[in-house]
Design an enzyme around this catalytic site. Structure first.
Site, PDB file in Angstrom:
ATOM      1  CB  CYS A 169      -0.920  -0.009   1.224  1.00 42.21           C
ATOM      2  SG  CYS A 169      -2.087   1.371   1.267  1.00 42.21           S
ATOM      3  CB  THR A 207     -25.398   1.835  14.882  1.00 39.31           C
ATOM      4  OG1 THR A 207     -24.216   2.619  15.129  1.00 39.31           O
ATOM      5  CG2 THR A 207     -25.467   0.719  15.910  1.00 39.31           C
ATOM      6  CD  GLU A 253     -25.825   2.246   1.288  1.00 38.88           C
ATOM      7  OE1 GLU A 253     -25.718   1.038   1.609  1.00 38.88           O
ATOM      8  OE2 GLU A 253     -26.140   3.117   2.112  1.00 38.88           O
TER       9      GLU A 253
END
Length: 445
Positions: free
Chosen positions: A95, A344, A415
């Protein structure tokens, strides 16, 4: 006169609900705006990871607080050690983005530039972490009590239990963050820096500072090396007109500084060979050994000799949390808040789908829940989504190749980021469970 209160209250109640919802939305926008304003004041830039997480500000704040704590707050490990361990972890997945970021931070906190020549230049104590780093990154189920014993009983180079726990937390944090970086395609847009006035990469903004109000850090020297390609501006859902103005102004000022630097560069003579030697940290392969060691399928019919990790025997809630919090004060609470906040977050995914994603990630890493019906995974998650999740969780650096479905984008950006956050946190918890279980076994042996 008869007054029908229900008919009068209903429009009022609906209006109040709309106002309340708008206040909540504005509050979330203000939270992101505040974090980013602090970032701009502190360093003049906002890192790409924070920009990606901005669509979920509640989680972003929790993430930044945890990262700041493990990398900058009081702890058993010196600051240069922490960032070097982060470099080692990010290098396992090649990375570039995180290797550069922590290399710059390593120098900023006084780390020896010679260590950045490669793993062989690091102190022996840090090199001892190489094996557990490799195992946790690719095959965490191999983490064993003897690995812990080797580190804690290595003579003059031995680690204390508190130091080892902090090191393990940093390794797991950075491994899982690599999954997020590649899942959001942040690393592919990263351009390593070339040169700087003194031959070393300039320190960059630490996103941890923004979450903790630390805006008094001096501005680093700027030069041509200060250019890093950013993915995008802030999420379009955030009203950041003023912020964009400040970003543009900051970019203009940076360009002016670069122009002045180029004018004076011709008057300075630098040793090109020495400079290249210092800048060798840009190649993550210098910080890894055994590059062929990678993820392997945990469960194979012909090789069913690995024991499944059963959460009923060792769980985060009942075992991991208390142990890590006892050996590394308060980190358990910060990590637990991350795990709870990500599950949540508002999402188009149902609670059952969220649980399916979480449990599927743990499953491919060898962790099983006896009370869960794994048939739900195939029912709730389409095949392309499962392939994407497994690729990002198990071999994130390979997602840059056409073999893996990184182009899978049936959901809108926020999303997809949410799915990557779930992947990151589930992987983080899985690595911690394996490492903490091994530490527990060592302590009771």
């Amino acid at each position: 006169m008869i007054i029908c209160t229900n008919k009068m209250e209903y429009p009022l109640r609906t209006q109040c609900q709309r106002v309340q919802k708008q206040v909540m939305v504005n509050g979330e926008k203000e939270r992101v705006s505040l974090l980013f304003r602090k970032a701009l004041i502190s360093r003049g830039s906002v890192d790409a990871v924070s920009q990606q997480m901005a669509s979920h500000p509640q989680y972003l704040e929790s993430f930044l607080r945890t990262q700041h704590y493990i990398l900058h707050m009081d702890g058993p490990l010196p600051l240069p050690y922490r960032h070097y361990i982060a470099i080692m972890a990010a290098a396992r997945h090649h990375c570039n983005y995180l290797v550069y970021l922590h290399s710059a931070q390593f120098l900023r906190v006084g780390g020896d530039p010679l260590w950045l020549q490669g793993l062989e230049a690091a102190p022996p104590r840090l090199r001892l972490l190489n094996h557990i780093n490799k195992v946790l990154a690719h095959q965490p189920w191999l983490t064993a009590c003897q690995h812990i014993q080797t580190l804690l009983k290595a003579g003059e180079q031995c680690w204390s239990l508190a130091e080892l726990v902090q090191a393990v937390v940093i390794l797991a944090h950075c491994h899982s963050l690599c999954s997020f970086v590649f899942g959001c395609d942040t690393d592919s847009d990263f351009v390593p820096l070339s040169k700087s006035p003194n031959g070393t990469p300039p320190p960059t903004f630490c996103p941890c500072d923004a979450a903790n109000g630390n805006t008094a850090v001096p501005q680093p020297p700027a030069g041509p090396a200060d250019r890093i390609t950013r993915r995008r501006s802030l999420d379009s859902s955030c009203d950041m007109a003023g912020l964009k103005e400040r970003i543009q102004k900051s970019q203009e000022e940076r360009e002016k500084r670069e122009e002045r630097f180029l004018q004076t560069q011709t008057l300075q003579q630098t040793d090109a060979e020495d400079e290249e030697e210092i800048l060798c940290f840009a190649d993550p392969s210098r910080f890894i050994t055994d590059p062929d060691f990678c993820y392997q399928e945990f469960a194979r019919r012909e090789e069913d000799h690995f024991q499944v990790f059963r959460v009923q025997d060792y769980s985060w809630e009942d075992h991991g949390f208390s142990l890590v919090n006892r050996l590394y004060s308060d980190i358990g609470h910060l990590l637990d808040n991350r795990f709870r906040s990500v599950t949540t977050l508002p999402s188009l995914h149902s609670p059952d789908s969220k649980r399916a994603i979480w449990n599927y990630i743990h499953c491919v890493l060898g962790i099983r829940y006896d009370d869960y019906d794994y048939g739900e995974v195939n029912q709730l998650l389409e095949r392309d989504l499962r392939l994407y999740i497994k690729a990002v969780a198990c071999f994130p650096d390979a997602t840059r190749t056409p073999v893996c479905p990184l182009s899978w984008t049936p959901l809108k950006t926020s999303e997809r980021i949410f799915v990557n956050l779930l992947i990151m946190e589930a992987r983080l918890q899985a690595e911690l469970l394996y490492a903490l279980r091994a530490i527990t076994q060592y302590m009771i042996a």
